[in-house]
Design an enzyme around this catalytic site. Sequence first.
Site, PDB file in Angstrom:
ATOM      1  N   ASP A  12       0.866  -1.175   0.000  1.00  0.00           N
ATOM      2  CA  ASP A  12       0.000   0.000   0.000  1.00  0.00           C
ATOM      3  C   ASP A  12       0.911   1.236   0.000  1.00  0.00           C
ATOM      4  O   ASP A  12       2.117   1.118   0.245  1.00  0.00           O
ATOM      5  CB  ASP A  12      -0.865  -0.068   1.273  1.00  0.00           C
ATOM      6  N   ASP A  38      -0.210   5.114   1.030  1.00  0.00           N
ATOM      7  CA  ASP A  38      -0.466   6.089   2.089  1.00  0.00           C
ATOM      8  C   ASP A  38      -0.428   5.451   3.470  1.00  0.00           C
ATOM      9  O   ASP A  38      -1.126   4.475   3.747  1.00  0.00           O
ATOM     10  CB  ASP A  38      -1.841   6.745   1.882  1.00  0.00           C
ATOM     11  N   SER A  92      -2.662   1.378  -4.484  1.00  0.00           N
ATOM     12  CA  SER A  92      -3.100   2.487  -3.638  1.00  0.00           C
ATOM     13  C   SER A  92      -4.479   3.019  -3.975  1.00  0.00           C
ATOM     14  O   SER A  92      -4.816   3.227  -5.142  1.00  0.00           O
ATOM     15  CB  SER A  92      -2.094   3.636  -3.760  1.00  0.00           C
ATOM     16  N   LYS A 121      -9.503  -3.468  -3.041  1.00  0.00           N
ATOM     17  CA  LYS A 121      -8.172  -3.782  -3.573  1.00  0.00           C
ATOM     18  C   LYS A 121      -8.129  -5.219  -4.101  1.00  0.00           C
ATOM     19  O   LYS A 121      -7.390  -5.529  -5.019  1.00  0.00           O
ATOM     20  CB  LYS A 121      -7.101  -3.545  -2.506  1.00  0.00           C
TER      21      LYS A 121
HETATM   22  P1  TMP Z   1      -4.764   3.459   1.035  1.00  0.00           P
HETATM   23  O1  TMP Z   1      -3.615   3.922   1.881  1.00  0.00           O
HETATM   24  O2  TMP Z   1      -5.389   2.204   1.527  1.00  0.00           O
HETATM   25  O3  TMP Z   1      -4.398   3.376  -0.401  1.00  0.00           O
HETATM   26  O4  TMP Z   1      -5.937   4.530   1.198  1.00  0.00           O
HETATM   27  C1  TMP Z   1      -5.777   5.877   1.023  1.00  0.00           C
HETATM   28  C2  TMP Z   1      -6.001   6.678   2.259  1.00  0.00           C
HETATM   29  O5  TMP Z   1      -6.422   7.960   1.804  1.00  0.00           O
HETATM   30  C3  TMP Z   1      -7.061   6.210   3.233  1.00  0.00           C
HETATM   31  O6  TMP Z   1      -6.464   5.950   4.476  1.00  0.00           O
HETATM   32  C4  TMP Z   1      -8.001   7.400   3.381  1.00  0.00           C
HETATM   33  C5  TMP Z   1      -7.272   8.542   2.777  1.00  0.00           C
HETATM   34  N1  TMP Z   1      -8.115   9.570   2.124  1.00  0.00           N
HETATM   35  C6  TMP Z   1      -7.824  10.895   2.395  1.00  0.00           C
HETATM   36  O7  TMP Z   1      -6.943  11.189   3.202  1.00  0.00           O
HETATM   37  N2  TMP Z   1      -8.578  11.874   1.798  1.00  0.00           N
HETATM   38  C7  TMP Z   1      -9.580  11.581   0.900  1.00  0.00           C
HETATM   39  O8  TMP Z   1     -10.224  12.495   0.359  1.00  0.00           O
HETATM   40  C8  TMP Z   1      -9.851  10.195   0.616  1.00  0.00           C
HETATM   41  C9  TMP Z   1     -10.943   9.842  -0.338  1.00  0.00           C
HETATM   42  C10 TMP Z   1      -9.080   9.230   1.246  1.00  0.00           C
HETATM   43 MG    MG Z   2      -2.855   3.128   3.582  1.00  0.00          MG
END
Ligand code: TMP
Ligand code: MG
Length: 288
Positions: free
Chosen positions: A38, A40, A153, A202
């Site tokens: 992943d 973020d 991601s 995912k």
């Molecule tokens: P991921 O790390 O699983 O790929 O998910 C992305 C992260 O982004 C998740 O923890 C929530 C965050 N997010 C924001 O910070 N702002 C937003 O506008 C959106 C839709 C998600």
């Molecule tokens: Mg994440």
Amino acid sequence: MIPVLSKSSVRMRDPKRVEQILTSMRNAGPSTLQVISDFDMTLTRFAYNGKRCPTSHNILDDSKLISEDCKAKLNNLLDTYYPIEIDSTRSVEEKLPLMVEWWTKAHELLVQQKIIKDHLALAVRESEAMLRDGYQQFFDHLHQLSVPLLIFSAGIGDVLEEVIRQAGVFHPNVKVFSNYMDFDESGVLQAFKGELIHIYNKREGALLNTEHFKELQSRCNVLLLGDSLGDLNMADGVMDLQNILKIGYLNDKVDERRQSYLNSYDIVLEKDETMDVPNDILLYITGQ
Ligand code: TMP
Ligand code: MG
């Protein structure tokens, strides 16, 4: 056992099993390995000096590319939906439609802002995004050994690619699956491309991308890195999987979520802002 696993941030449900998986992976060698991660809050830091670090969405939300009015709306969405994302009392079934709602609303707001493609690099440069300590070793080591790194991601692909590029580690072994922006011929954001990727689909994304996994068919050992329970399915498209070691960063609500993370990740890293554990595990697996 690898010394780094006695670090105070490390928790394991079954250390013996972890040891067995590591030994099998080491015996099979680096040519059988792929890393699926992943982005973020997994490859990037959750906090620095007590302050939250931005996700790829937040990099835009906090930038000059977004109007004050839009910022307020995006922050409202974050305040509403992030507590739901990390709420361990709600089921995935209950959370899923709400996450789709969050992503859809956020993307709609971003599209209204007429973001210019050429301005993204500056927004990333001026942001407080930080890859985890030790990222250089992580990316460089995988590159040196030609181990594929697949980043899966639910953030924004164009933004996270820029974060990796500016850090000087966007090597050719890195492949990203994410939400990509669609710009018109004058370089203005008009939509997002393809199927929306949010934290709970995912698996579907992985299964749609079996072509990629086919290329990597001989890579039957997977090191998976994530920070959300939705990240656990990122390797579901891998054919003939032999061994998988799942490492989960538990960044927030640690006490409430510890048990569910221990139940599903092989190694849980509590409030650990570094790549120390993945790095030492990679050194071990690759025989160094
Ligand atoms: P991921 O790390 O699983 O790929 O998910 C992305 C992260 O982004 C998740 O923890 C929530 C965050 N997010 C924001 O910070 N702002 C937003 O506008 C959106 C839709 C998600
Ligand atoms: Mg994440």
